[in-house]
Design a protein around this motif. Structure first.
Motif, mmCIF file in Angstrom:
data_model
loop_
_atom_site.group_PDB
_atom_site.id
_atom_site.type_symbol
_atom_site.label_atom_id
_atom_site.label_comp_id
_atom_site.label_asym_id
_atom_site.label_seq_id
_atom_site.Cartn_x
_atom_site.Cartn_y
_atom_site.Cartn_z
ATOM 1 N N GLU A 180 23.759 74.190 24.678
ATOM 2 C CA GLU A 180 22.895 73.111 25.161
ATOM 3 C C GLU A 180 23.646 72.216 26.132
ATOM 4 O OE1 GLU A 180 20.484 69.425 23.141
ATOM 5 O OE2 GLU A 180 20.248 71.410 22.236
ATOM 6 N N ALA A 183 23.857 73.908 29.392
ATOM 7 C CA ALA A 183 22.586 73.803 30.101
ATOM 8 C C ALA A 183 22.476 72.457 30.812
ATOM 9 C CB ALA A 183 21.422 73.986 29.131
ATOM 10 N N GLU A 184 22.973 71.406 30.187
ATOM 11 C CA GLU A 184 22.971 70.095 30.831
ATOM 12 C C GLU A 184 23.853 70.111 32.082
ATOM 13 O OE1 GLU A 184 21.460 67.041 30.048
ATOM 14 O OE2 GLU A 184 20.205 68.130 28.621
ATOM 15 N N VAL A 423 22.015 80.201 27.793
ATOM 16 C CA VAL A 423 21.432 78.854 27.848
ATOM 17 C C VAL A 423 19.990 78.857 28.336
ATOM 18 C CG1 VAL A 423 23.730 77.915 28.306
ATOM 19 C CG2 VAL A 423 22.189 78.312 30.214
ATOM 20 N N LYS A 424 19.541 79.988 28.915
ATOM 21 C CA LYS A 424 18.159 80.089 29.423
ATOM 22 C C LYS A 424 17.789 78.845 30.234
ATOM 23 C CE LYS A 424 16.636 83.158 25.714
ATOM 24 N NZ LYS A 424 18.049 83.467 25.331
ATOM 25 N N GLN A 427 14.056 77.834 31.110
ATOM 26 C CA GLN A 427 13.301 77.404 29.940
ATOM 27 C C GLN A 427 13.778 76.047 29.453
ATOM 28 O OE1 GLN A 427 10.540 79.007 28.473
ATOM 29 N NE2 GLN A 427 10.441 76.958 27.578
ATOM 30 N N TYR A 428 15.109 75.838 29.519
ATOM 31 C CA TYR A 428 15.683 74.554 29.075
ATOM 32 C C TYR A 428 15.126 73.402 29.910
ATOM 33 C CZ TYR A 428 19.070 71.077 27.536
ATOM 34 O OH TYR A 428 19.641 69.946 27.015
ATOM 35 N N ASP A 431 11.481 72.789 29.103
ATOM 36 C CA ASP A 431 11.325 72.081 27.825
ATOM 37 C C ASP A 431 11.627 70.594 27.983
ATOM 38 O OD1 ASP A 431 10.652 74.449 26.612
ATOM 39 O OD2 ASP A 431 12.616 74.775 25.686
ATOM 40 N N ARG A 432 12.675 70.279 28.752
ATOM 41 C CA ARG A 432 13.030 68.873 28.964
ATOM 42 C C ARG A 432 11.945 68.162 29.787
ATOM 43 N NH1 ARG A 432 15.926 70.720 25.956
ATOM 44 N NH2 ARG A 432 14.286 69.760 24.739
#
Length: 614
Positions: A180, A183-184, A423-424, A427-428, A431-432
Motif C-alpha cells: 500500500e 502504491a502511494e 500494488v495494482k 485499482q488503488y 479506490d482512493r
C-alpha cells in the motif's frame, strides 16, 4: 513555528530513556533552530524545537502550568491568529498570564475549556497537551492541515511527531513499507491519501481531527469538516464578504515579533496578499514591505507557454513592486544548484516529493531566511476558488479519476510487472478516488454540473491542497522559515465552499469572484492576468542532468530502485537525445524532467532511510 515530538507508554518508565527523547527531538532541529526542550515523567515524554516568532524571551517549551494538583504540559507548533481575543476573554474569566506568546494562550484555553477549546481557535497548529490528573494526551491538528502531525500507535504506546523522521528515530520504529505504501509512492505520488503516512504502521492525523490517548486507548474524532449549505448572498455581497475576510485574515497573520515578508509572483493571489500587507505596513508606519520571488538562470531563453504556465512572471513582479513600493529580492538558481537540491528536499519530506519543484522551493526558502523569519504565501487560492485549468476542462471533469491522475496508464507502463501486479496501481487510485467522492457533503437541489463542481472542489481541497501545504511546510521549515497561508483561513474556506460555481466564475473567468472582490486593490491588468503557477526551470541542461543521474542509478546493480521499474524502458527514455520531451508523470504537474528527478528522489529515499519492503 516549531517541531514537536512525544512518546506515551503505559508499559515503560520513560524516565529511564531520556536519550531516546533527545534523539527524537534532535531530528527536528531544522524546524526549530532557536531552542530545544524536553520534559519526561513516568509515562509521558515530550520534546520541542523552537523557532522564535512571538515573545522570544518567554515562550520556551514544553510549557508547564499548574492548576491545583494537576499539571498541564504543552508542545505546540503553529500560530493562533485570534490569540489576542482569546487572551482578553480568558483574563475576564480570571486567568493570569506571564508571557505574551500564543503558546500560553493555547494552554490556558485548554485549562479553561478542556478539549472544546479547539472550536475557538483560528490558526495553523499541531499540538499535544498532557493532563496529569487524567493521565491523557490530547493531540490536535488544524482544520486545513497546514501544520503536519504524524503518529504510530500500538496497544499502550503512542509515538508522535511533526515529521516522520522524529518517529523513525525511536528504536522501536523501523522504516518499513508495504504494498500500500508503494502504491502511494508510485501511483498516487506527492498527493498522498489523507491520513496515510506511507511507512508501515505510521499514520498522519488528518486535518480537522483531534485524538485522545489515555488508559482506555487511542481515540480519534473529527472536530471540523466542510458543510454544504445554501448560499443566499447576492454577487456584490459575496464579493464584499470575500474581500473583508481576506483582508482580516492577512492583517491577523502579519503579527510577528520578527521580520516578515511576502512571496510575490505577480499573479493574482500573491499580488493580493502583498497589496493588503503593504497597505497595512503603510497604515502602521512599519516602513516598506519586503517581497521575494524565484526564477532560474536562462529561463527567459527557454520558457515556452502552456496551459499551466501561460506567461513569465518577471514583468508582472516588476509591475507590482513598482506599484506598491516594496523592497524586492530576486532569487535565481542555476541547474547545478537545482540538481543538488533534490536530496535535501527528499530528506526534508522523509519521502520523494515534487522533484525540482520541491528542491527549488527549498533553495528559495533558504535565501529568504537570510533576511526574514516569517513569510506570507498564496497557497490554496486555486483549490478554494477553482483556479486550476482542470476545473475548466471537459476531459478532466469527465475522466472519472483525480485530475492529476489522468496519465496514470503512462506511469504504470514504466513500473516493473512485479510491482504492478502487487500494488495494482490503477485499482488503488480508483479506490482512493471513490473514497474521496463518498466523503463529499452533498447539497440537495444542485444540478449535475453544480454537483460535479462541488466534487472537484472537494477533491482539490482535501487531496491536492495538502500536497502543496506539506511541500511548503517541509521545505520552509527545513531552513527554519515560517510560512503563513492566508487563503487557508477556515472562515474564508467555509464561506467560499458554498458559493455556487456560476458565482465563483463571475465574469466567465476562473476565480471570477476573487477578482471581483479585489477590485481597487490591484491594477486592472494584474487583476485579469491568467493563472501562472510556481515557476519551474525550462533549461534543457536540467533535463540532461537528471537523465544522467538516472542512467547512473540504472548502471548500479545495488540500487534499490531497480526492482520497481522497467529498467530497459527507463534507460531508453533517458538515452534519447531529446531534451524537450513531455512524458506525463503526475498529471500536468510533473512531466519528462520531473519524472527522472522523481526516480532519483525515490532511489535517494530508499538508500538513505534503508527502507525495508514488507
Amino acid at each position: 513555528m516549531c517541531g514537536i515530538t512525544g512518546w506515551i507508554d503505559w508499559h515503560k518508565d520513560l524516565t529511564r530513556f531520556p536519550s531516546v527523547l533527545e534523539n527524537m527531538t534532535c531530528t527536528l532541529a531544522q524546524r526549530g533552530p532557536d531552542a530545544s526542550g524536553t520534559w519526561i515523567t513516568q509515562h509521558c515524554a515530550l520534546g520541542h524545537r523552537r523557532l522564535s516568532v512571538m515573545d522570544p524571551a518567554n515562550g520556551a517549551q514544553p510549557m508547564i502550568r499548574k492548576q491545583g494538583d494537576t499539571t498541564f504540559t504543552i508542545v505546540y507548533n503553529g500560530e493562533i491568529y485570534n490569540a489576542l481575543e482569546l487572551r482578553k476573554e480568558l483574563e475576564l474569566r480570571g486567568r493570569v498570564f506571564t508571557t505574551t506568546c500564543d503558546t500560553e494562550v493555547l494552554l490556558t484555553a485548554y485549562m479553561e475549556w478542556g478539549r472544546a477549546c479547539v472550536e475557538r481557535l483560528n490558526g495553523i497548529f499541531a499540538f499535544g497537551i498532557w493532563n496529569s490528573e487524567e493521565q491523557s494526551l490530547f493531540l490536535v491538528r488544524d482544520r486545513l492541515g497546514v501544520k503536519p502531525l504524524f503518529y504510530t500507535y500500538s496497544e499502550g504506546r503512542l509515538i508522535f511527531g511533526s515529521e516522520p523522521k522524529s518517529i523513525l528515530a525511536h528504536p522501536d520504529v523501523q522504516p518499513q513499507i508495504s504494498g500500500e505504501g508503494l502504491a502511494e509512492i508510485f501511483a498516487v505520488g506527492p498527493a498522498r491519501t489523507p491520513g496515510h503516512g506511507v511507512y508501515r504502521n505510521l499514520n498522519e492525523l488528518k486535518p480537522g481531527h483531534c485524538a485522545l490517548m489515555d488508559r482506555n486507548g487511542f481515540n480519534i474524532r473529527a472536530y471540523w469538516k466542510l458543510e454544504s449549505k445554501e448560499h443566499t448572498d447576492d454577487l456584490e455581497t459575496t464579493a464584499q464578504k470575500v474581500r473583508e475576510l481576506l483582508i482580516d485574515t492577512v492583517r491577523r497573520q502579519l503579527i510577528s515579533d520578527v521580520p516578515i515578508c511576502t512571496l510575490l509572483s505577480g499573479g493574482l493571489d500573491s499580488s493580493a496578499l502583498t497589496a493588503i500587507a503593504a497597505s497595512y505596513y503603510q497604515e502602521t508606519g512599519q516602513g516598506p514591505l519586503h517581497t521575494h520571488s524565484v526564477d532560474y538562470v536562462d529561463n527567459d531563453k527557454h520558457f515556452k507557454e502552456n496551459a499551466f504556465q501561460p506567461n513569465s512572471d518577471a514583468p508582472w513582479i516588476k509591475r507590482m513592486t513598482e506599484h506598491l513600493g516594496t523592497v524586492h529580492h530576486y532569487s535565481f538558481f542555476d541547474t547545478p544548484e537545482l540538481v543538488d537540491s533534490l536530496k535535501p528536499a527528499t530528506l526534508a519530506r522523509d519521502l520523494p516529493g515534487m522533484a525540482d519543484v520541491d528542491g527549488s522551493l527549498y533553495l528559495f526558502c533558504r535565501e529568504i531566511k537570510k533576511k526574514a523569519t516569517v513569510a506570507i504565501s498564496g497557497e490554496a487560492a486555486d483549490e478554494v476558488f477553482g483556479g486550476y485549468p482542470w476545473f475548466h476542462r471537459e476531459d478532466a471533469l469527465n475522466a472519472g479519476t483525480f485530475p492529476w491522475s489522468l496519465f496514470l496508464k503512462d506511469r504504470v507502463s514504466l513500473l516493473s510487472p512485479e510491482l504492478a501486479d502487487w500494488v495494482k496501481p490503477e485499482q488503488y487510485v480508483q479506490d482512493r478516488y471513490q473514497q474521496a467522492l463518498n466523503e463529499v457533503p452533498r447539497l440537495a437541489g444542485e444540478n449535475a454540473q453544480q454537483n460535479r463542481m462541488r466534487e472537484m472542489s472537494y477533491l482539490n481541497i482535501t487531496r491536492f491542497m495538502p500536497t502543496l501545504l506539506d511541500r511548503k511546510d517541509r521545505m520552509s521549515m527545513a531552513v527554519g522559515l515560517e510560512v503563513r497561508v492566508p487563503f487557508c483561513d477556515h472562515r474564508l474556506v467555509e464561506y467560499v465552499w458554498n458559493i455556487p460555481w456560476e458565482m465563483k466564475t463571475a465574469g466567465d473567468r476562473e476565480k471570477g469572484i476573487l477578482r471581483r472582490a479585489l477590485k481597487g486593490l490591484l491594477p486592472e491588468d494584474v487583476l485579469t492576468r491568467k493563472k501562472s503557477p510556481y515557476p519551474k526551470t525550462h533549461n534543457p541542461e536540467y533535463t540532461a542532468a537528471v537523465k544522467k543521474q538516472v542512467l547512473d542509478i540504472l548502471d548500479d546493480s545495488s540500487s534499490p530502485l531497480l526492482q520497481f521499474i522497467k529498467v530497459d524502458k527507463i534507460r531508453e527514455l533517458a538515452s534519447e537525445d531529446n531534451n524537450q520531451f513531455n512524458l506525463p508523470w503526475f498529471g500536468q504537474l510533473m512531466t519528462g524532467p520531473q519524472m527522472f528527478a522523481y526516480l532519483y528522489q525515490v532511489d535517494t529515499w530508499l538508500r538513505t532511510y534503508k527502507v525495508a519492503i514488507r
